[in-house]
Design a protein around this motif. Structure first.
Motif, PDB file in Angstrom:
ATOM      1  N   PRO A  43      42.421 -61.874  35.761  1.00  0.00           N
ATOM      2  CA  PRO A  43      42.424 -61.807  34.291  1.00  0.00           C
ATOM      3  C   PRO A  43      42.599 -63.164  33.616  1.00  0.00           C
ATOM      4  O   PRO A  43      42.013 -63.421  32.566  1.00  0.00           O
ATOM      5  N   LEU A  44      43.399 -64.053  34.223  1.00  0.00           N
ATOM      6  CA  LEU A  44      43.585 -65.368  33.623  1.00  0.00           C
ATOM      7  C   LEU A  44      42.273 -66.153  33.621  1.00  0.00           C
ATOM      8  O   LEU A  44      41.914 -66.795  32.627  1.00  0.00           O
ATOM      9  N   SER A  45      41.535 -66.096  34.728  1.00  0.00           N
ATOM     10  CA  SER A  45      40.234 -66.762  34.778  1.00  0.00           C
ATOM     11  C   SER A  45      39.291 -66.170  33.731  1.00  0.00           C
ATOM     12  O   SER A  45      38.588 -66.894  33.019  1.00  0.00           O
ATOM     13  N   ALA A  46      39.282 -64.857  33.626  1.00  0.00           N
ATOM     14  CA  ALA A  46      38.391 -64.195  32.668  1.00  0.00           C
ATOM     15  C   ALA A  46      38.718 -64.560  31.230  1.00  0.00           C
ATOM     16  O   ALA A  46      37.838 -64.557  30.362  1.00  0.00           O
ATOM     17  N   SER A  47      39.978 -64.900  30.964  1.00  0.00           N
ATOM     18  CA  SER A  47      40.378 -65.220  29.589  1.00  0.00           C
ATOM     19  C   SER A  47      39.735 -66.508  29.071  1.00  0.00           C
ATOM     20  O   SER A  47      39.737 -66.761  27.866  1.00  0.00           O
ATOM     21  N   TYR A  48      39.174 -67.319  29.958  1.00  0.00           N
ATOM     22  CA  TYR A  48      38.464 -68.525  29.522  1.00  0.00           C
ATOM     23  C   TYR A  48      37.063 -68.203  29.008  1.00  0.00           C
ATOM     24  O   TYR A  48      36.423 -69.041  28.373  1.00  0.00           O
ATOM     25  N   ALA A  49      36.568 -67.010  29.294  1.00  0.00           N
ATOM     26  CA  ALA A  49      35.218 -66.617  28.891  1.00  0.00           C
ATOM     27  C   ALA A  49      35.206 -66.129  27.436  1.00  0.00           C
ATOM     28  O   ALA A  49      36.233 -65.714  26.891  1.00  0.00           O
ATOM     29  N   HIS A  50      34.030 -66.164  26.829  1.00  0.00           N
ATOM     30  CA  HIS A  50      33.874 -65.578  25.492  1.00  0.00           C
ATOM     31  C   HIS A  50      33.978 -64.055  25.556  1.00  0.00           C
ATOM     32  O   HIS A  50      34.522 -63.416  24.652  1.00  0.00           O
ATOM     33  N   THR A  51      33.401 -63.487  26.629  1.00  0.00           N
ATOM     34  CA  THR A  51      33.297 -62.033  26.764  1.00  0.00           C
ATOM     35  C   THR A  51      33.643 -61.631  28.188  1.00  0.00           C
ATOM     36  O   THR A  51      33.270 -62.323  29.138  1.00  0.00           O
ATOM     37  N   THR A  52      34.346 -60.516  28.332  1.00  0.00           N
ATOM     38  CA  THR A  52      34.596 -59.925  29.650  1.00  0.00           C
ATOM     39  C   THR A  52      33.918 -58.570  29.708  1.00  0.00           C
ATOM     40  O   THR A  52      34.161 -57.705  28.850  1.00  0.00           O
ATOM     41  N   LEU A  53      33.049 -58.379  30.701  1.00  0.00           N
ATOM     42  CA  LEU A  53      32.409 -57.085  30.942  1.00  0.00           C
ATOM     43  C   LEU A  53      33.132 -56.395  32.100  1.00  0.00           C
ATOM     44  O   LEU A  53      33.454 -57.044  33.097  1.00  0.00           O
ATOM     45  N   PHE A  54      33.358 -55.097  31.958  1.00  0.00           N
ATOM     46  CA  PHE A  54      34.022 -54.328  33.002  1.00  0.00           C
ATOM     47  C   PHE A  54      33.025 -53.370  33.638  1.00  0.00           C
ATOM     48  O   PHE A  54      32.335 -52.618  32.943  1.00  0.00           O
ATOM     49  N   LEU A  55      32.961 -53.413  34.977  1.00  0.00           N
ATOM     50  CA  LEU A  55      32.089 -52.522  35.735  1.00  0.00           C
ATOM     51  C   LEU A  55      32.918 -51.504  36.498  1.00  0.00           C
ATOM     52  O   LEU A  55      34.029 -51.805  36.962  1.00  0.00           O
ATOM     53  N   GLU A  56      32.364 -50.322  36.627  1.00  0.00           N
ATOM     54  CA  GLU A  56      32.952 -49.285  37.480  1.00  0.00           C
ATOM     55  C   GLU A  56      31.813 -48.439  38.011  1.00  0.00           C
ATOM     56  O   GLU A  56      30.962 -47.979  37.245  1.00  0.00           O
ATOM     57  N   ASP A  57      31.779 -48.259  39.341  1.00  0.00           N
ATOM     58  CA  ASP A  57      30.738 -47.451  39.985  1.00  0.00           C
ATOM     59  C   ASP A  57      29.337 -47.832  39.539  1.00  0.00           C
ATOM     60  O   ASP A  57      28.484 -46.974  39.293  1.00  0.00           O
ATOM     61  N   GLY A  58      29.089 -49.136  39.396  1.00  0.00           N
ATOM     62  CA  GLY A  58      27.748 -49.602  39.082  1.00  0.00           C
ATOM     63  C   GLY A  58      27.344 -49.495  37.635  1.00  0.00           C
ATOM     64  O   GLY A  58      26.171 -49.706  37.300  1.00  0.00           O
ATOM     65  N   LEU A  59      28.294 -49.191  36.753  1.00  0.00           N
ATOM     66  CA  LEU A  59      28.017 -49.057  35.321  1.00  0.00           C
ATOM     67  C   LEU A  59      28.889 -50.022  34.523  1.00  0.00           C
ATOM     68  O   LEU A  59      30.039 -50.275  34.896  1.00  0.00           O
TER      69      LEU A  59
END
Length: 248
Positions: free
Chosen positions: A209-225
Motif C-alpha cells: 500500500p505504501l508503494s501504491a500511495s505514490y501513484a495517481h490511481t490504484t486499481l484493485f483486481l479480484e478474480d480477473g476483474l
C-alpha cells in the motif's frame, strides 16, 4: 476500442480476457477487463494473490496475448501485430522494470543503459546515456559495474535503461520488492516524477500500500476483474481497501 482512442490514452484495454488451459480445467486470469491508462498517469495495480495483476501487466505490454479483447498501445492495436512487430514496439514505445534488476555484471552502468538501443540497432548517443543516468541521480556512477552499486542504485540503473529511449509507457512489476525502505522511496519518487514531469505513463504492479500511495490511481483486481479504484489515496486508505478485498 481503436475508434474511441484519443491522444490522451497511452494504453487501452477493451474487454480483455485471458484464459489458460490446464488439466484441471480452464483458469480465467482476466475476465473482460476494460480500462484506459491516460498519458502522464501513474497507476498502481493491486489485488490478492492470483487476482490477475501480473497477467494484466503482461497482456498490456504485449508480453502475452489475450484470449479475447483488444489491447492498444500508442494508438496501435497489438492484436494486429506479428511477433516481430511486437518486439519492435516494445523496444521503442515501452520500458520495463522488474523486481530483479536484470543488469549484466560485466558491463558498466552506462553500457547497461545503452544495451537496449544497441540490440535494436539504434545509434547510441553518449549525451542521451548521461542524461538518462542524470535523471535517476547516478551521473557520477556511469563507469561503475553493478556489483559496485547498492541495490537501490542498481534499480535506478534499470530505470535509466528503461527510460533511455523515452518510451511512452513504463511497466513495472514489484520494482521495490528487493529494496530497503529508503531505496524503495527513491525509486517510487523517481517513477512519480517520470509521470508528472516527463508525461510518460507508468503502470506498476505492487502488493505494498505504501508503494501504491505514490501513484495517481490504484486499481484493485479480484478474480480477473477490476473491482475498485482509488484516486490520490494514502497508504492507510489503500491498505483498508485491500483488507476489505481479502475479507470477502
Amino acid at each position: 476500442m481503436t475508434t474511441h482512442l484519443t491522444t490522451d490514452i497511452a494504453v487501452g484495454l477493451d474487454g480483455v480476457t485471458r484464459t489458460y488451459r490446464s488439466r484441471a480445467g480452464d483458469v480465467h486470469a482476466l475476465r473482460g477487463v476494460t480500462h484506459a491508462f491516460a498519458r502522464g498517469s501513474f497507476t498502481a495495480i493491486m489485488g490478492p494473490s492470483g487476482s490477475g495483476k501480473s497477467t494484466l501487466l503482461q497482456v498490456a505490454a504485449g508480453l502475452d496475448r489475450p484470449t479475447r479483447g483488444e489491447v492498444v498501445v500508442g494508438g496501435q492495436p497489438l492484436g494486429a501485430m506479428n511477433q516481430t512487430g511486437l518486439t519492435k514496439l516494445r523496444r521503442t514505445a515501452m520500458g520495463f522494470v522488474f523486481q530483479s534488476y536484470n543488469l549484466l555484471d560485466a558491463l558498466t552502468a552506462a553500457e547497461n543503459v545503452a544495451l537496449p538501443a544497441r540490440l535494436a540497432g539504434r545509434r547510441v548517443r553518449r549525451a542521451a546515456i548521461v542524461d538518462a543516468l542524470r535523471q535517476v541521480g547516478l551521473e557520477g556512477k556511469a563507469r561503475r559495474r553493478p556489483p559496485e552499486l547498492s541495490g537501490g542504485q542498481q534499480q535506478r540503473v534499470a530505470i535509466a535503461r528503461a527510460l533511455h529511449l523515452q518510451p511512452e509507457v513504463l511497466f513495472a512489476d514489484e520494482p521495490t520488492g528487493a529494496l530497503d525502505r529508503s531505496s524503495g522511496r527513491q525509486v517510487l519518487e523517481l517513477m512519480r516524477a517520470v509521470a508528472d514531469e516527463q508525461r510518460q505513463t507508468v503502470v506498476m504492479v505492487t502488493h505494498d500500500p505504501l508503494s501504491a500511495s505514490y501513484a495517481h490511481t490504484t486499481l484493485f483486481l479480484e478474480d480477473g476483474l477490476v473491482v475498485g479504484r482509488l484516486d490520490r489515496a494514502d497508504a492507510t486508505q489503500i491498505a483498508a481497501a485491500m483488507s476489505d478485498l481479502e475479507r470477502r
